[in-house]
Design an enzyme around this catalytic site. Structure first.
Site, PDB file in Angstrom:
ATOM      1  N   HIS A   1       0.859  -1.190   0.000  1.00 38.53           N
ATOM      2  CA  HIS A   1       0.000   0.000   0.000  1.00 38.53           C
ATOM      3  C   HIS A   1       0.890   1.234   0.000  1.00 38.53           C
ATOM      4  CE1 HIS A   1      -3.176   2.820   1.137  1.00 38.53           C
ATOM      5  NE2 HIS A   1      -4.017   1.868   0.764  1.00 38.53           N
TER       6      HIS A   1
ATOM      7  N   ASP B   1      -7.877  -5.488  -0.102  1.00 35.41           N
ATOM      8  CA  ASP B   1      -8.303  -6.308  -1.243  1.00 35.41           C
ATOM      9  C   ASP B   1      -7.920  -7.769  -1.100  1.00 35.41           C
ATOM     10  OD1 ASP B   1      -7.398  -3.402  -2.855  1.00 35.41           O
ATOM     11  OD2 ASP B   1      -9.430  -4.198  -2.884  1.00 35.41           O
TER      12      ASP B   1
HETATM   13  C1  SDX Z   1      -6.160   0.061  -2.889  1.00 34.22           C
HETATM   14  O1  SDX Z   1      -4.451   4.605  -2.012  1.00 34.22           O
HETATM   15  C2  SDX Z   1      -5.376   3.955  -1.405  1.00 34.22           C
HETATM   16  O2  SDX Z   1      -5.789   4.330  -0.318  1.00 34.22           O
HETATM   17  C3  SDX Z   1      -5.909   2.760  -2.141  1.00 34.22           C
HETATM   18  C4  SDX Z   1      -6.937   1.916  -1.395  1.00 34.22           C
HETATM   19  C5  SDX Z   1      -8.203   2.688  -1.163  1.00 34.22           C
HETATM   20  O3  SDX Z   1      -8.939   2.313  -0.245  1.00 34.22           O
HETATM   21  O4  SDX Z   1      -8.500   3.604  -1.949  1.00 34.22           O
HETATM   22  O5  SDX Z   1      -6.398   1.501  -0.154  1.00 34.22           O
HETATM   23  C6  SDX Z   1      -7.330   0.673  -2.196  1.00 34.22           C
HETATM   24  O6  SDX Z   1      -5.896   0.406  -4.008  1.00 34.22           O
HETATM   25  C7  SDX Z   1      -5.288  -0.919  -2.133  1.00 34.22           C
HETATM   26  C8  SDX Z   1      -4.037  -1.364  -2.966  1.00 34.22           C
HETATM   27  C9  SDX Z   1      -4.496  -2.465  -3.928  1.00 34.22           C
HETATM   28  N1  SDX Z   1      -3.418  -2.810  -4.879  1.00 34.22           N
HETATM   29  C10 SDX Z   1      -2.803  -3.991  -4.832  1.00 34.22           C
HETATM   30  O7  SDX Z   1      -2.977  -4.850  -3.961  1.00 34.22           O
HETATM   31  C11 SDX Z   1      -1.873  -4.234  -6.023  1.00 34.22           C
HETATM   32  C12 SDX Z   1      -0.520  -4.784  -5.501  1.00 34.22           C
HETATM   33  N2  SDX Z   1       0.137  -3.714  -4.766  1.00 34.22           N
HETATM   34  C13 SDX Z   1       1.095  -2.906  -5.507  1.00 34.22           C
HETATM   35  O8  SDX Z   1       0.832  -2.709  -6.845  1.00 34.22           O
HETATM   36  C14 SDX Z   1       1.578  -1.688  -4.725  1.00 34.22           C
HETATM   37  O9  SDX Z   1       1.866  -2.122  -3.473  1.00 34.22           O
HETATM   38  C15 SDX Z   1       0.686  -0.469  -4.622  1.00 34.22           C
HETATM   39  C16 SDX Z   1       0.219   0.008  -5.960  1.00 34.22           C
HETATM   40  C17 SDX Z   1      -0.490  -0.766  -3.764  1.00 34.22           C
HETATM   41  C18 SDX Z   1       1.522   0.640  -3.964  1.00 34.22           C
HETATM   42  O10 SDX Z   1       2.482   1.009  -4.863  1.00 34.22           O
HETATM   43  P1  SDX Z   1       3.633   2.065  -4.454  1.00 34.22           P
HETATM   44  O11 SDX Z   1       3.345   2.744  -3.180  1.00 34.22           O
HETATM   45  O12 SDX Z   1       3.902   2.917  -5.656  1.00 34.22           O
HETATM   46  O13 SDX Z   1       4.819   1.114  -4.130  1.00 34.22           O
HETATM   47  P2  SDX Z   1       5.859   0.616  -5.199  1.00 34.22           P
HETATM   48  O14 SDX Z   1       5.087   0.063  -6.378  1.00 34.22           O
HETATM   49  O15 SDX Z   1       6.845   1.694  -5.432  1.00 34.22           O
HETATM   50  O16 SDX Z   1       6.523  -0.612  -4.443  1.00 34.22           O
HETATM   51  C19 SDX Z   1       7.533  -0.365  -3.476  1.00 34.22           C
HETATM   52  C20 SDX Z   1       8.407  -1.604  -3.563  1.00 34.22           C
HETATM   53  C21 SDX Z   1       8.821  -1.933  -4.989  1.00 34.22           C
HETATM   54  O17 SDX Z   1      10.075  -2.587  -4.912  1.00 34.22           O
HETATM   55  P3  SDX Z   1      11.417  -1.688  -5.282  1.00 34.22           P
HETATM   56  O18 SDX Z   1      11.171  -1.115  -6.662  1.00 34.22           O
HETATM   57  O19 SDX Z   1      11.483  -0.632  -4.205  1.00 34.22           O
HETATM   58  O20 SDX Z   1      12.546  -2.689  -5.244  1.00 34.22           O
HETATM   59  O21 SDX Z   1       7.664  -2.747  -3.104  1.00 34.22           O
HETATM   60  C22 SDX Z   1       7.494  -3.684  -4.160  1.00 34.22           C
HETATM   61  C23 SDX Z   1       7.817  -2.949  -5.460  1.00 34.22           C
HETATM   62  O22 SDX Z   1       8.376  -3.865  -6.412  1.00 34.22           O
HETATM   63  N3  SDX Z   1       6.096  -4.092  -4.132  1.00 34.22           N
HETATM   64  C24 SDX Z   1       5.658  -5.344  -4.282  1.00 34.22           C
HETATM   65  C25 SDX Z   1       4.263  -5.260  -4.137  1.00 34.22           C
HETATM   66  N4  SDX Z   1       3.918  -4.002  -3.916  1.00 34.22           N
HETATM   67  C26 SDX Z   1       5.043  -3.276  -3.925  1.00 34.22           C
HETATM   68  N5  SDX Z   1       6.298  -6.511  -4.523  1.00 34.22           N
HETATM   69  C27 SDX Z   1       5.527  -7.597  -4.622  1.00 34.22           C
HETATM   70  N6  SDX Z   1       4.181  -7.615  -4.499  1.00 34.22           N
HETATM   71  C28 SDX Z   1       3.514  -6.464  -4.246  1.00 34.22           C
HETATM   72  N7  SDX Z   1       2.200  -6.465  -4.107  1.00 34.22           N
END
Ligand code: SDX
Length: 429
Positions: free
Chosen positions: A306, A364
């Site tokens: 998140h 989720d």
């Molecule tokens: C919702 O914003 C809100 O409030 C949203 C929400 C709401 O109520 O409105 O809470 C609802 O959207 C919840 C989130 C649902 N999405 C997912 O479950 C999809 C999987 N999660 C990711 O795509 C990600 O964690 C996000 C999109 C939720 C957050 O993305 P960020 O903050 O931009 O984080 P990032 O993509 O920069 O990741 C940081 C690091 C990365 O590694 P590095 O590049 O630093 O080496 O963490 C890793 C990412 O590769 N990472 C994951 C991961 N999520 C982040 N690795 C594996 N699996 C994951 N799910």
């Protein structure tokens, strides 16, 4: 409320900017005069350090897993209240008295029908259209049906549009589902509460009486509460930006639905369940954990991570409890998907990669298992998220419209394209 100031030194320029303090949470540096005084913009493409507005509606503390709606913890609202009470709180700022709740519930209930012409609107879609595509289309079309509540400068029309949206989203969502499965639409019934009414519109058929299971109705209502609002997330920011141009509220909510659909946002519940089904059995989990860590593999554990929560998403804890309740009630407590989800969560929470990246299950992760058990197809999961989030979008939109500082949102950019150059005739290219 300004208290201290921050200084930015850029070349020979030194600019002092006011720091504003909120009730709780991080201070903000008001950079409104930065460009005028330095000729430079700030740069924050994912808005990781940017407050786009001032708001009194929802507060999140991502490090401590705190979520407050108008100051009330989500755990208490989900435990003691119902969804329409949370709607009232988000819209008006306080919990309703008994009389206020009775009046609000009555007003919402008596706006649940949609214009009969909407039925014909659905018939333009293919039966196999994704219900989210249908939702975007039909909600955007509401401004073609309800002209009398699109003047955003009129507080009364804003209130009517807000009530209409909250009241009609369950009806439209149920119609999208019924259309998708080829069953006739079921009209709302005014003697039922909001979530019971919705489940009946989804699962009743004209051929027999349908009684909604009260345990499922309570679970549905709690799921709606958990999804109601969440500060300035991507879809809420979309609604605010669309609304800042003066667009009508129905169009703004349709923009929010479109943004929510993305798998990184509201589409994650559908993606998370599809991921659990793809993993299939507990012994396949290590392979997927390895893929999630592999920088060369775009695979991510859907339902984990998140932008704000760097600790457990407080909603996920309540969602997990609701999942167990629903599966027990339906006799699915040994659901293999739940076994995979619980084992995946256990492994991920002890894996150094996920600990270091602060990746915890989000709302989720468990919602999909619950909704599938309740009888919804995965294509309906984000529709249910949009149904619940409509009140949050509407409350944030109204707060923006009523903000005296409100002006059209118009971000700038860092331009890295070609400098000016002259046209070259095709004969010379
Ligand atoms: C919702 O914003 C809100 O409030 C949203 C929400 C709401 O109520 O409105 O809470 C609802 O959207 C919840 C989130 C649902 N999405 C997912 O479950 C999809 C999987 N999660 C990711 O795509 C990600 O964690 C996000 C999109 C939720 C957050 O993305 P960020 O903050 O931009 O984080 P990032 O993509 O920069 O990741 C940081 C690091 C990365 O590694 P590095 O590049 O630093 O080496 O963490 C890793 C990412 O590769 N990472 C994951 C991961 N999520 C982040 N690795 C594996 N699996 C994951 N799910």
């Amino acid at each position: 409320m300004t208290d201290t100031s921050a200084n930015i030194v850029l070349g020979d320029k030194k600019v002092e900017m006011p720091v504003k303090k909120g009730t709780i949470g991080p201070d903000v540096i008001d950079i409104g005069a930065l460009y005028k005084n330095t000729g430079a913009f700030t740069y924050d493409p994912g808005f990781t350090s940017t407050a786009a507005c001032e708001s009194k509606i929802t507060y999140i503390d991502g490090d401590n897993g705190v979520l407050l709606h108008r100051g009330y913890p989500i755990e208490q609202l989900a435990e003691h209240g119902d969804f329409l009470e949370t709607c009232y709180l988000l819209l008006y700022g306080d919990l309703p008295t008994a009389a206020q709740k009775k009046d609000f519930d009555h007003r919402v209930t008596h706006h649940t029908m949609v214009h009969e012409q909407m039925n014909k609107f659905f018939s333009g879609f293919r039966r196999d259209a994704h219900p989210m595509a249908v939702m975007v289309g039909t909600v955007g079309a509401l401004s073609a049906f309800y002209h009398d509540s699109t003047d955003i400068t009129d507080p009364h029309q804003r209130m009517v549009a807000s009530l209409r949206m909250i009241a009609k989203m369950p009806t439209i969502a149920a119609m999208a589902y019924k259309y998708h499965i080829g069953q006739p639409f079921v009209y709302p019934q005014n003697d039922l509460d909001y979530s019971t009414n919705f489940l009946r519109m989804c699962f009743a058929v004209p051929c027999e009486e349908y009684k909604v299971n009260p345990v499922l109705a309570r679970a549905m209502d709690r799921i709606f509460i958990l999804h109601a609002d969440h500060e300035q997330n991507a879809s809420t920011s979309t609604v605010r930006l669309a609304g800042s141009s003066g667009a009508n509220p129905f169009a703004c909510i349709a923009a929010g639905i479109a943004c929510l659909w993305g798998p990184a946002h509201g589409g994650a519940n559908e993606a998370a369940l599809n991921m659990l089904q793809e993993i299939g059995t507990v012994d396949k989990i290590p392979e997927y954990i390895a893929r999630a860590k592999d920088k060369n593999d775009p695979f991510r554990l859907m339902g984990f991570g998140h932008r704000v929560y760097k600790n457990y998403d407080p909603r996920a804890k309540i969602m997990q409890k609701t999942t167990h309740e629903v599966l027990a009630e339906l006799g699915h407590k040994d659901d293999p998907l739940l076994q995979v989800a619980m084992e995946l969560e256990k492994i991920a929470l002890t894996d150094p990669y996920f600990i270091e990246k602060k990746l915890y299950p989000n709302i989720d992760f468990y919602s999909g298992i619950t909704l599938k058990a309740m009888g919804f197809p995965t294509t309906m999961f984000t529709v249910l998220f949009a149904l619940a989030r409509t009140v949050g979008w509407i409350a944030q939109w109204a707060e923006m419209i009523e903000d005296p500082q409100q002006r059209i949102g118009r971000p700038r950019q860092l331009y890295t394209g070609e400098a000016q150059r002259d046209y070259v005739p095709v004969s010379k290219r």
